[in-house]
Design a protein around this motif. Structure first.
Motif, PDB file in Angstrom:
ATOM      1  N   ILE A 184       0.838  -1.202   0.000  1.00 23.38           N
ATOM      2  CA  ILE A 184       0.000   0.000   0.000  1.00 23.38           C
ATOM      3  C   ILE A 184       0.874   1.253   0.000  1.00 23.38           C
ATOM      4  O   ILE A 184       0.667   2.172  -0.793  1.00 23.38           O
ATOM      5  CB  ILE A 184      -0.954  -0.009   1.230  1.00 23.38           C
ATOM      6  CG1 ILE A 184      -2.007  -1.111   1.070  1.00 23.38           C
ATOM      7  CG2 ILE A 184      -1.617   1.345   1.398  1.00 23.38           C
ATOM      8  CD1 ILE A 184      -2.862  -1.344   2.299  1.00 23.38           C
ATOM      9  N   MET A 185       1.887   1.258   0.872  1.00 28.51           N
ATOM     10  CA  MET A 185       2.775   2.431   0.921  1.00 28.51           C
ATOM     11  C   MET A 185       3.533   2.569  -0.403  1.00 28.51           C
ATOM     12  O   MET A 185       3.772   3.675  -0.881  1.00 28.51           O
ATOM     13  CB  MET A 185       3.760   2.330   2.087  1.00 28.51           C
ATOM     14  CG  MET A 185       3.140   2.540   3.460  1.00 28.51           C
ATOM     15  SD  MET A 185       2.120   4.027   3.588  1.00 28.51           S
ATOM     16  CE  MET A 185       3.377   5.302   3.526  1.00 28.51           C
ATOM     17  N   LEU A 203       2.452   1.819  -3.387  1.00 29.54           N
ATOM     18  CA  LEU A 203       1.553   2.458  -4.359  1.00 29.54           C
ATOM     19  C   LEU A 203       1.458   3.962  -4.099  1.00 29.54           C
ATOM     20  O   LEU A 203       1.553   4.768  -5.027  1.00 29.54           O
ATOM     21  CB  LEU A 203       0.154   1.825  -4.284  1.00 29.54           C
ATOM     22  CG  LEU A 203      -0.908   2.523  -5.138  1.00 29.54           C
ATOM     23  CD1 LEU A 203      -0.649   2.276  -6.618  1.00 29.54           C
ATOM     24  CD2 LEU A 203      -2.311   2.087  -4.768  1.00 29.54           C
ATOM     25  N   ILE A 204       1.297   4.326  -2.824  1.00 27.37           N
ATOM     26  CA  ILE A 204       1.131   5.745  -2.498  1.00 27.37           C
ATOM     27  C   ILE A 204       2.401   6.541  -2.820  1.00 27.37           C
ATOM     28  O   ILE A 204       2.338   7.672  -3.284  1.00 27.37           O
ATOM     29  CB  ILE A 204       0.730   5.905  -1.005  1.00 27.37           C
ATOM     30  CG1 ILE A 204      -0.670   5.325  -0.783  1.00 27.37           C
ATOM     31  CG2 ILE A 204       0.759   7.356  -0.585  1.00 27.37           C
ATOM     32  CD1 ILE A 204      -1.063   5.192   0.669  1.00 27.37           C
ATOM     33  N   LEU A 234       4.588   5.751  -5.114  1.00 29.38           N
ATOM     34  CA  LEU A 234       4.997   5.528  -6.500  1.00 29.38           C
ATOM     35  C   LEU A 234       5.260   6.810  -7.319  1.00 29.38           C
ATOM     36  O   LEU A 234       6.228   6.854  -8.078  1.00 29.38           O
ATOM     37  CB  LEU A 234       3.960   4.643  -7.204  1.00 29.38           C
ATOM     38  CG  LEU A 234       4.302   4.138  -8.603  1.00 29.38           C
ATOM     39  CD1 LEU A 234       5.535   3.257  -8.569  1.00 29.38           C
ATOM     40  CD2 LEU A 234       3.130   3.350  -9.191  1.00 29.38           C
ATOM     41  N   PRO A 235       4.437   7.874  -7.171  1.00 28.13           N
ATOM     42  CA  PRO A 235       4.699   9.073  -7.985  1.00 28.13           C
ATOM     43  C   PRO A 235       6.093   9.674  -7.775  1.00 28.13           C
ATOM     44  O   PRO A 235       6.564  10.431  -8.609  1.00 28.13           O
ATOM     45  CB  PRO A 235       3.622  10.062  -7.511  1.00 28.13           C
ATOM     46  CG  PRO A 235       2.528   9.208  -7.002  1.00 28.13           C
ATOM     47  CD  PRO A 235       3.193   8.010  -6.396  1.00 28.13           C
ATOM     48  N   LEU A 236       6.748   9.295  -6.683  1.00 28.29           N
ATOM     49  CA  LEU A 236       8.104   9.773  -6.428  1.00 28.29           C
ATOM     50  C   LEU A 236       9.072   9.330  -7.522  1.00 28.29           C
ATOM     51  O   LEU A 236       9.990  10.065  -7.887  1.00 28.29           O
ATOM     52  CB  LEU A 236       8.564   9.208  -5.082  1.00 28.29           C
ATOM     53  CG  LEU A 236       9.519   9.996  -4.207  1.00 28.29           C
ATOM     54  CD1 LEU A 236       8.986  11.373  -3.907  1.00 28.29           C
ATOM     55  CD2 LEU A 236       9.767   9.239  -2.909  1.00 28.29           C
ATOM     56  N   VAL A 237       8.906   8.110  -8.044  1.00 31.46           N
ATOM     57  CA  VAL A 237       9.805   7.621  -9.089  1.00 31.46           C
ATOM     58  C   VAL A 237       9.151   7.548 -10.468  1.00 31.46           C
ATOM     59  O   VAL A 237       9.853   7.542 -11.470  1.00 31.46           O
ATOM     60  CB  VAL A 237      10.403   6.225  -8.766  1.00 31.46           C
ATOM     61  CG1 VAL A 237      11.425   6.332  -7.669  1.00 31.46           C
ATOM     62  CG2 VAL A 237       9.343   5.230  -8.433  1.00 31.46           C
ATOM     63  N   LEU A 238       7.828   7.499 -10.510  1.00 31.53           N
ATOM     64  CA  LEU A 238       7.159   7.387 -11.807  1.00 31.53           C
ATOM     65  C   LEU A 238       7.384   8.678 -12.606  1.00 31.53           C
ATOM     66  O   LEU A 238       7.208   9.765 -12.068  1.00 31.53           O
ATOM     67  CB  LEU A 238       5.658   7.193 -11.560  1.00 31.53           C
ATOM     68  CG  LEU A 238       4.844   6.522 -12.650  1.00 31.53           C
ATOM     69  CD1 LEU A 238       5.336   5.118 -12.890  1.00 31.53           C
ATOM     70  CD2 LEU A 238       3.382   6.512 -12.257  1.00 31.53           C
ATOM     71  N   PRO A 239       7.786   8.564 -13.896  1.00 35.16           N
ATOM     72  CA  PRO A 239       7.924   9.790 -14.684  1.00 35.16           C
ATOM     73  C   PRO A 239       6.616  10.580 -14.662  1.00 35.16           C
ATOM     74  O   PRO A 239       5.541   9.998 -14.804  1.00 35.16           O
ATOM     75  CB  PRO A 239       8.233   9.275 -16.093  1.00 35.16           C
ATOM     76  CG  PRO A 239       8.837   7.942 -15.893  1.00 35.16           C
ATOM     77  CD  PRO A 239       8.160   7.373 -14.667  1.00 35.16           C
ATOM     78  N   LEU A 262      -1.585  14.255  -6.041  1.00 41.92           N
ATOM     79  CA  LEU A 262      -0.982  12.935  -6.226  1.00 41.92           C
ATOM     80  C   LEU A 262       0.546  13.014  -6.207  1.00 41.92           C
ATOM     81  O   LEU A 262       1.220  12.198  -5.573  1.00 41.92           O
ATOM     82  CB  LEU A 262      -1.457  12.376  -7.573  1.00 41.92           C
ATOM     83  CG  LEU A 262      -1.230  10.904  -7.825  1.00 41.92           C
ATOM     84  CD1 LEU A 262      -2.029  10.085  -6.846  1.00 41.92           C
ATOM     85  CD2 LEU A 262      -1.613  10.564  -9.250  1.00 41.92           C
ATOM     86  N   LEU A 299      -5.099   5.922   0.631  1.00 42.20           N
ATOM     87  CA  LEU A 299      -5.112   4.758  -0.263  1.00 42.20           C
ATOM     88  C   LEU A 299      -6.190   4.903  -1.333  1.00 42.20           C
ATOM     89  O   LEU A 299      -5.939   4.659  -2.518  1.00 42.20           O
ATOM     90  CB  LEU A 299      -5.339   3.475   0.547  1.00 42.20           C
ATOM     91  CG  LEU A 299      -5.451   2.199  -0.286  1.00 42.20           C
ATOM     92  CD1 LEU A 299      -4.177   1.952  -1.068  1.00 42.20           C
ATOM     93  CD2 LEU A 299      -5.757   0.997   0.602  1.00 42.20           C
ATOM     94  N   TYR A 355      -7.469   7.615  -2.488  1.00 41.85           N
ATOM     95  CA  TYR A 355      -7.030   8.633  -3.444  1.00 41.85           C
ATOM     96  C   TYR A 355      -6.034   8.048  -4.442  1.00 41.85           C
ATOM     97  O   TYR A 355      -6.152   8.257  -5.649  1.00 41.85           O
ATOM     98  CB  TYR A 355      -6.407   9.824  -2.703  1.00 41.85           C
ATOM     99  CG  TYR A 355      -6.253  11.030  -3.594  1.00 41.85           C
ATOM    100  CD1 TYR A 355      -7.318  11.892  -3.798  1.00 41.85           C
ATOM    101  CD2 TYR A 355      -5.058  11.299  -4.257  1.00 41.85           C
ATOM    102  CE1 TYR A 355      -7.206  12.984  -4.636  1.00 41.85           C
ATOM    103  CE2 TYR A 355      -4.933  12.386  -5.091  1.00 41.85           C
ATOM    104  CZ  TYR A 355      -6.012  13.225  -5.273  1.00 41.85           C
ATOM    105  OH  TYR A 355      -5.896  14.310  -6.111  1.00 41.85           O
ATOM    106  N   ALA A 356      -5.065   7.277  -3.917  1.00 37.66           N
ATOM    107  CA  ALA A 356      -4.046   6.692  -4.800  1.00 37.66           C
ATOM    108  C   ALA A 356      -4.671   5.672  -5.752  1.00 37.66           C
ATOM    109  O   ALA A 356      -4.283   5.572  -6.914  1.00 37.66           O
ATOM    110  CB  ALA A 356      -2.937   6.045  -3.980  1.00 37.66           C
ATOM    111  N   ILE A 381      14.879   6.399 -13.635  1.00 37.54           N
ATOM    112  CA  ILE A 381      13.474   6.213 -14.019  1.00 37.54           C
ATOM    113  C   ILE A 381      12.792   7.529 -14.432  1.00 37.54           C
ATOM    114  O   ILE A 381      12.204   7.587 -15.503  1.00 37.54           O
ATOM    115  CB  ILE A 381      12.692   5.463 -12.914  1.00 37.54           C
ATOM    116  CG1 ILE A 381      13.342   4.084 -12.698  1.00 37.54           C
ATOM    117  CG2 ILE A 381      11.228   5.292 -13.300  1.00 37.54           C
ATOM    118  CD1 ILE A 381      12.773   3.320 -11.526  1.00 37.54           C
ATOM    119  N   PRO A 382      12.878   8.610 -13.628  1.00 39.02           N
ATOM    120  CA  PRO A 382      12.210   9.830 -14.092  1.00 39.02           C
ATOM    121  C   PRO A 382      12.893  10.480 -15.299  1.00 39.02           C
ATOM    122  O   PRO A 382      12.244  11.096 -16.116  1.00 39.02           O
ATOM    123  CB  PRO A 382      12.272  10.771 -12.886  1.00 39.02           C
ATOM    124  CG  PRO A 382      12.681   9.946 -11.737  1.00 39.02           C
ATOM    125  CD  PRO A 382      13.447   8.788 -12.286  1.00 39.02           C
TER     126      PRO A 382
END
Lengths: 268, 294
Positions: free
Chosen positions: A96-97, A99-100, A102-107, A137, B25, B27-28, B226-227
């Motif tokens: 769960i953490m 997923l939350i 994830l935006p830190l590394v996702l382009p 997000l 959660l 929201y994500a 990755i980014p």
């Protein structure tokens, strides 16, 4: 340990990091439309252009609305997640953490494009509201990183003492927990605000007809005539971020000091 | 009977944990997981010119991967990201080492703060400033011609090298902080032990410090690589639009050409390539990520 070579290298690295920023005011006060040496003379004209520019004012207003909303929402979501991850153990917590965070590394372009498809798919018109959805997000993982530090250095026995002394869950949170993590919350708000104010890609995809400060800057970079004004704007933005960050850092350290933790340094 | 059982269950730690994390959660799930599922779904839909036909097809992937332009752009994106990652992490390690091992404790926070400040100042303007620094009549060329080192200004913009320098600047703190954290965790007595046992300072670094710092280095590689591959602004401003990367191609298809299924297929393909490279890298370095033995 003495290592002059290492020290020299690190100082050179700082120069590399600061070179683009130091050059901003140099050209912002330069009386010439071409961004090049030699410098021509001192002028305040570009700052004057800045303050009389209506489109810029509109973009700034949009950006401030987005950034304030993002700061509040991301910090609120961050408090729930940080509290849950530092206080409770439950199956699937790591996933769960993950997923939350994830935006830190996702382009960012992936976040922007996938949100765009969903929003257009269910027929939500693009506006500053949709930018807020995306920015929350993107900013929440940073908020969680800051708040995790604040919550994990919290001594649980203080809360237990309050329960033993007859306080309920909510009043304990208000009287004990909240004051102790408040510096972390302030620092998280400032960080989310700064991230949102500077974010380009998500706003570029999700703002529709609206402009934000970064999308306005991006549109102006194509016109050489506008560059000196952008330099003046950059100078103002740098000054503003340094002030905000200094405040954030002050609160972060005070928070750590208040809960008796050890400073591990850095935001990430 | 249901009453007491329910009360007991709602008092469990797990229930309270789920309750506490649920807003974030949900929201994500709504804003991140669902859109990611959607983009995968879209990549298998048909494009009907400005509309999307909800019919399964693998045509978008065939079209993307059989296009030499797409393959060239993807290859360039991967190459730029590898280059940027190597440069960024390579330059960051000595700085992180300096902060962790050489500086006295009370100066560490100040240095970390100094390193993070540029990261929080306008990203677009920072990228644009590299254009100012590297351009034909820019800062570096003014200095070089002014000092008589070169006769004619150097052409530095619109190159992969210029893109790499700019991105290396953008991601500097991302590389320094994880390496710093893992260096800080190293028990200093290990290093003394290494030297007491007759290893040179270099060999101690090579056999003790570096392996122990590897989790931070691997973290830095991931968070830069990755980014970077999805960066849109730098190829646009510094590459002059002549050296597009995969993000520019996604933007083209999503907004300008408005072929969302093809854009989605490109985005999904890029994500899969990035994930595959990242996993391969983690596999190759898995021995460093295991906890300390015994």
């Amino acid at each position: 340990m003495k290592s002059p070579a290492l020290r020299l290298f690190s100082l050179a690295y700082l120069v590399f990091l600061y070179a683009p920023i130091v050059l901003l005011p140099v050209f912002a006060f330069n009386d010439g439309t071409i961004i090049a040496f030699p410098l021509k003379g001192f002028t305040l004209q570009w700052f004057d252009d800045l303050f009389t520019n209506v489109n810029l004012g509109h973009a700034l207003k949009n950006s401030l609305i987005i950034a304030v909303s993002t700061a509040i929402l991301a910090t609120t979501l961050g408090i729930f997640a940080a509290r849950a991850s530092t206080r409770f153990d439950f199956p699937g917590k790591a996933g769960i953490m993950g997923l939350i965070m994830l935006p830190l590394v996702l382009p960012e372009i992936i976040v922007a494009v996938s949100l765009l498809i969903v929003l257009l798919g269910i027929g939500i018109p693009l506006s500053i509201f949709t930018v807020i959805l995306g920015h929350v997000l993107a900013a929440t993982p940073y908020a969680i990183a800051v708040l995790n530090a604040a919550f994990s250095s919290l001594d649980r026995s203080l809360e237990e003492a309050a329960y033993d002394l007859g306080e309920g869950k909510i009043s304990t949170f208000r009287l004990i927990t909240l004051p102790l993590v408040l510096p972390g919350i302030v620092s998280s708000c400032l960080m989310a605000f700064t991230i949102s104010l500077d974010e380009f890609i998500i706003a570029f995809f999700l703002a529709g007809e609206q402009t934000t400060l970064p999308t306005y800057i991006f549109s102006q970079l194509r016109f050489p005539k506008q560059i000196p004004m952008i330099m003046a704007l950059g100078t103002c933005l740098v000054a503003a971020s340094i002030v905000l960050l200094t405040i954030a850092e002050y609160f972060r350290r005070r928070g750590i000091a208040r809960t008796g933790g050890k400073d591990t340094g850095g935001f990430l | 009977m249901a009453g007491p059982v329910k009360t007991r269950w709602t008092r469990t730690e797990a229930f309270n944990g789920y309750l506490m994390i649920s807003p974030t959660l949900i929201y994500a799930l709504l804003m991140l997981a669902a859109p990611l599922v959607m983009i995968v779904a879209y990549s298998f839909f048909k494009d009907g010119y400005l509309t999307v036909i909800h019919e399964f097809t693998t045509e978008n992937y065939v079209q993307a991967w059989s296009d030499p332009i797409f393959r060239a752009i993807l290859l360039r994106s991967v190459w730029v990201s590898v280059l940027v990652t190597a440069v960024t992490v390579g330059l960051a390690f000595p700085v992180a080492y300096f902060i962790s091992f050489v500086l006295p404790a009370q100066k560490k926070s100040l240095w970390l703060f100094l390193i993070t400040i540029p990261f929080w100042t306008s990203y677009l303007i920072r990228v644009f400033q590299w254009k100012v620094i590297l351009s034909y009549n820019g800062v570096i060329n003014s200095v070089l011609t002014g000092l008589g080192i070169v006769d004619h200004p150097l052409q530095m913009l619109n190159s992969v090298g210029a893109i790499a320098v700019t991105l290396a600047h953008s991601y500097a703190p991302f590389a320094i902080l994880p390496i710093f954290v893992s260096l800080e965790k190293i028990d200093r007595s290990f290093l003394e032990a290494g030297q007491d046992l007759g290893e040179s300072r270099f060999m101690t670094f090579w056999r003790v410090t570096l392996p122990l710092a590897m989790p931070g280095v691997i973290g830095a590689v991931m968070i830069v690589f990755i980014p970077t591959i999805g960066d849109y602004v730098t190829p646009e401003l510094i590459g002059g639009g002549k050296l597009p990367m995969v993000a520019n191609m996604i933007q083209q298809n999503m907004l300008k050409i408005d072929n969302k299924p093809l854009g989605s297929a490109i985005a999904v393909s890029a994500m899969l390539v990035v994930a595959a490279i990242a996993l391969l890298f983690l596999m190759l370095n898995r021995r460093f990520l295991r906890g300390p033995k015994g």
